[in-house]
Design a protein around this motif. Structure first.
Motif, PDB file in Angstrom:
ATOM      1  N   PRO A   1      -2.294   2.328  -4.591  1.00 45.97           N
ATOM      2  CA  PRO A   1      -2.316   3.807  -4.747  1.00 45.97           C
ATOM      3  C   PRO A   1      -3.516   3.948  -3.697  1.00 45.97           C
ATOM      4  O   PRO A   1      -4.584   3.352  -3.316  1.00 45.97           O
ATOM      5  CB  PRO A   1      -2.925   4.361  -5.874  1.00 45.97           C
ATOM      6  CG  PRO A   1      -2.283   3.524  -6.896  1.00 45.97           C
ATOM      7  CD  PRO A   1      -2.375   2.192  -6.415  1.00 45.97           C
ATOM      8  N   GLY A   2      -2.854   4.754  -2.394  1.00 47.89           N
ATOM      9  CA  GLY A   2      -3.994   5.174  -1.611  1.00 47.89           C
ATOM     10  C   GLY A   2      -4.284   4.279  -0.435  1.00 47.89           C
ATOM     11  O   GLY A   2      -5.018   4.726   0.564  1.00 47.89           O
TER      12      GLY A   2
ATOM     13  N   GLY B   1       0.739  -1.075   0.205  1.00 49.80           N
ATOM     14  CA  GLY B   1      -0.130  -0.043   0.037  1.00 49.80           C
ATOM     15  C   GLY B   1       0.846   1.220  -0.039  1.00 49.80           C
ATOM     16  O   GLY B   1       1.920   1.347   0.731  1.00 49.80           O
ATOM     17  N   GLU B   2       0.414   2.461  -0.862  1.00 53.33           N
ATOM     18  CA  GLU B   2       1.289   3.427  -0.959  1.00 53.33           C
ATOM     19  C   GLU B   2       1.153   4.313   0.365  1.00 53.33           C
ATOM     20  O   GLU B   2       2.254   4.709   0.722  1.00 53.33           O
ATOM     21  CB  GLU B   2       0.435   4.499  -1.800  1.00 53.33           C
ATOM     22  CG  GLU B   2       1.111   6.038  -2.016  1.00 53.33           C
ATOM     23  CD  GLU B   2       0.267   6.797  -2.800  1.00 53.33           C
ATOM     24  OE1 GLU B   2       0.789   7.684  -3.442  1.00 53.33           O
ATOM     25  OE2 GLU B   2      -0.879   6.557  -2.996  1.00 53.33           O
ATOM     26  N   LEU B   3       0.374   3.979   1.438  1.00 50.71           N
ATOM     27  CA  LEU B   3       0.142   4.923   2.589  1.00 50.71           C
ATOM     28  C   LEU B   3       0.180   3.885   3.657  1.00 50.71           C
ATOM     29  O   LEU B   3      -0.099   4.277   4.803  1.00 50.71           O
ATOM     30  CB  LEU B   3      -0.983   5.711   2.624  1.00 50.71           C
ATOM     31  CG  LEU B   3      -1.107   6.776   1.378  1.00 50.71           C
ATOM     32  CD1 LEU B   3      -2.676   7.382   1.730  1.00 50.71           C
ATOM     33  CD2 LEU B   3      -0.216   7.524   1.371  1.00 50.71           C
ATOM     34  N   ASP B   4       0.952   2.754   3.428  1.00 48.81           N
ATOM     35  CA  ASP B   4       1.318   1.948   4.629  1.00 48.81           C
ATOM     36  C   ASP B   4       1.908   2.655   5.633  1.00 48.81           C
ATOM     37  O   ASP B   4       2.980   2.815   5.643  1.00 48.81           O
ATOM     38  CB  ASP B   4       1.956   0.398   4.339  1.00 48.81           C
ATOM     39  CG  ASP B   4       1.870  -0.477   5.274  1.00 48.81           C
ATOM     40  OD1 ASP B   4       2.035  -0.370   6.217  1.00 48.81           O
ATOM     41  OD2 ASP B   4       1.609  -1.615   5.055  1.00 48.81           O
ATOM     42  N   GLU B   5       1.079   2.723   7.026  1.00 48.29           N
ATOM     43  CA  GLU B   5       1.710   3.583   7.912  1.00 48.29           C
ATOM     44  C   GLU B   5       2.537   2.535   9.022  1.00 48.29           C
ATOM     45  O   GLU B   5       3.410   3.103   9.762  1.00 48.29           O
ATOM     46  CB  GLU B   5       0.694   4.135   8.812  1.00 48.29           C
ATOM     47  CG  GLU B   5      -0.413   3.218   9.625  1.00 48.29           C
ATOM     48  CD  GLU B   5      -1.506   2.670   8.700  1.00 48.29           C
ATOM     49  OE1 GLU B   5      -2.603   2.058   9.215  1.00 48.29           O
ATOM     50  OE2 GLU B   5      -1.391   2.764   7.370  1.00 48.29           O
TER      51      GLU B   5
ATOM     52  N   PRO C   1       6.426   1.385   5.949  1.00 45.10           N
ATOM     53  CA  PRO C   1       6.584   2.080   5.005  1.00 45.10           C
ATOM     54  C   PRO C   1       6.948   1.774   3.921  1.00 45.10           C
ATOM     55  O   PRO C   1       7.805   0.839   3.473  1.00 45.10           O
ATOM     56  CB  PRO C   1       7.707   3.222   5.632  1.00 45.10           C
ATOM     57  CG  PRO C   1       7.746   2.962   6.988  1.00 45.10           C
ATOM     58  CD  PRO C   1       7.250   1.733   7.397  1.00 45.10           C
ATOM     59  N   LEU C   2       6.159   2.236   2.823  1.00 43.16           N
ATOM     60  CA  LEU C   2       6.651   1.877   1.230  1.00 43.16           C
ATOM     61  C   LEU C   2       7.816   2.016   0.810  1.00 43.16           C
ATOM     62  O   LEU C   2       8.704   1.300   0.279  1.00 43.16           O
ATOM     63  CB  LEU C   2       5.727   2.584   0.459  1.00 43.16           C
ATOM     64  CG  LEU C   2       5.862   2.586  -1.163  1.00 43.16           C
ATOM     65  CD1 LEU C   2       5.686   0.946  -1.614  1.00 43.16           C
ATOM     66  CD2 LEU C   2       5.015   3.246  -1.777  1.00 43.16           C
ATOM     67  N   GLU C   3       8.701   3.137   1.210  1.00 34.51           N
ATOM     68  CA  GLU C   3       9.981   3.326   1.082  1.00 34.51           C
ATOM     69  C   GLU C   3      10.993   2.171   1.156  1.00 34.51           C
ATOM     70  O   GLU C   3      11.705   1.855   0.665  1.00 34.51           O
ATOM     71  CB  GLU C   3      10.386   4.752   1.552  1.00 34.51           C
ATOM     72  CG  GLU C   3       9.784   6.050   0.980  1.00 34.51           C
ATOM     73  CD  GLU C   3       8.355   6.238   1.593  1.00 34.51           C
ATOM     74  OE1 GLU C   3       7.799   5.356   2.467  1.00 34.51           O
ATOM     75  OE2 GLU C   3       7.283   6.698   0.928  1.00 34.51           O
TER      76      GLU C   3
ATOM     77  N   THR D   1      -3.876   1.997   2.714  1.00 42.75           N
ATOM     78  CA  THR D   1      -2.872   1.817   4.201  1.00 42.75           C
ATOM     79  C   THR D   1      -2.897   0.416   4.601  1.00 42.75           C
ATOM     80  O   THR D   1      -3.225  -0.541   3.712  1.00 42.75           O
ATOM     81  CB  THR D   1      -3.847   2.502   5.231  1.00 42.75           C
ATOM     82  OG1 THR D   1      -4.931   2.066   5.426  1.00 42.75           O
ATOM     83  CG2 THR D   1      -4.035   4.033   5.035  1.00 42.75           C
ATOM     84  N   HIS D   2      -2.377   0.130   5.690  1.00 40.05           N
ATOM     85  CA  HIS D   2      -2.000  -1.090   6.275  1.00 40.05           C
ATOM     86  C   HIS D   2      -2.934  -2.038   6.751  1.00 40.05           C
ATOM     87  O   HIS D   2      -3.118  -3.203   6.393  1.00 40.05           O
ATOM     88  CB  HIS D   2      -0.973  -1.040   7.316  1.00 40.05           C
ATOM     89  CG  HIS D   2      -0.332  -2.496   7.545  1.00 40.05           C
ATOM     90  ND1 HIS D   2       0.643  -3.119   7.103  1.00 40.05           N
ATOM     91  CD2 HIS D   2      -0.702  -3.296   8.667  1.00 40.05           C
ATOM     92  CE1 HIS D   2       0.795  -4.378   7.542  1.00 40.05           C
ATOM     93  NE2 HIS D   2       0.059  -4.522   8.576  1.00 40.05           N
TER      94      HIS D   2
END
Length: 264
Positions: free
Chosen positions: A237-238, A206-210, A213-215, A240-241
């Protein structure tokens, strides 16, 4: 310790041992359970098309709980792919393995596989007891279910995604592919060099995995790619986890990848 006291302790310990050893056999220890016993019990399970929630006593005397989903139709001459899907951390929920409708069932619908979903309890999927569970269930399925053993896949979400990486890395002779989702798996060795994965992997994140982190996952994917690994990353995209059911479309893309790129 005073030598006389030490002698007394040793004499007492020996006496206790001899006393226990010479006790009657009215309550002998239970007979050791073998893997052959587990195999025999698995063969006795009455798997029907659809969802089967079952359990087995393992060789340690504990109980394995797992779900097996069998496709409809005559499979006697039509062996199916096997998907081992690993749930995320569930705090020991007795129903953790019963969440297949969230993403595994619809996500893999196109390949019409046998799906096995084990319950890992409170442990992560890398611990020995869960390695025994996962690898034993794959072995049992290969031996006693209509499985195409050239099409065995491990999939998982979060903690289960880490497990998918792990089994994909360590079981290349058993698995044809791994599909980790929302995972966190360091692909560097202790010397700081990237490790190579020896089977194809399709990583979904997920792009916004809190939580993971994607990075970080991007870095680890790129690191293992740099040493020749066939590892792809699809970013959702968009997302989360903590919304695994919203990843179905990306798992469908992974199923298409299996058909077109891995098994073709």
């Amino acid at each position: 310790m005073n030598s006389n006291i030490l002698k007394i302790v040793l004499i007492f310990s020996v006496a206790v041992f001899l006393s226990c050893s010479s006790s009657d056999d009215s309550n002998p220890p239970p007979e050791q359970r073998t893997y052959a016993d587990v195999q025999a019990d698995f063969q006795e399970l009455d798997f029907q098309p659809g969802i089967n929630d079952v359990s087995l006593v393992n060789t340690f005397g504990g109980e394995w709980f797992f779900r097996v989903i069998i496709p409809e139709g005559d499979l006697s001459s039509n062996p199916r792919p096997l998907v081992m899907t690993l749930h995320g951390a569930a705090g020991g929920s007795p129903d953790a393995h019963k969440t297949t409708a969230c993403y595994a069932e619809p996500g893999f619908e196109a390949i019409n596989p046998i799906i096995i979903s084990p319950n890992g309890g409170t442990m992560d999927w890398l611990q020995f007891a869960n390695q025994d569970l996962v690898l034993s269930l794959i072995d049992l399925a290969k031996d006693y279910l209509p499985v195409d053993d050239s099409k065995i896949v491990v999939n998982g979400y979060s903690n289960g995604g880490n497990g998918a990486w792990f089994y994909g890395e360590t079981q290349p002779d058993l698995l044809s592919a791994a599909i980790p989702m929302a995972s966190s798996y360091n692909t560097y060795n202790t010397q700081g060099n990237p490790r190579r994965m020896n089977i194809p992997m399709y990583v979904i994140h997920g792009e916004l995995d809190e939580l993971f982190p994607l990075e970080e996952t991007q870095e680890w994917v790129e690191a293992t790619q740099s040493v020749g690994s066939d590892v792809s990353l699809e970013v959702a995209p968009g997302l989360t986890h903590n919304e695994p059911c919203n990843y179905v479309q990306y798992l469908k893309n992974a199923a298409t990848w299996l058909q077109n790129d891995v098994w073709n």
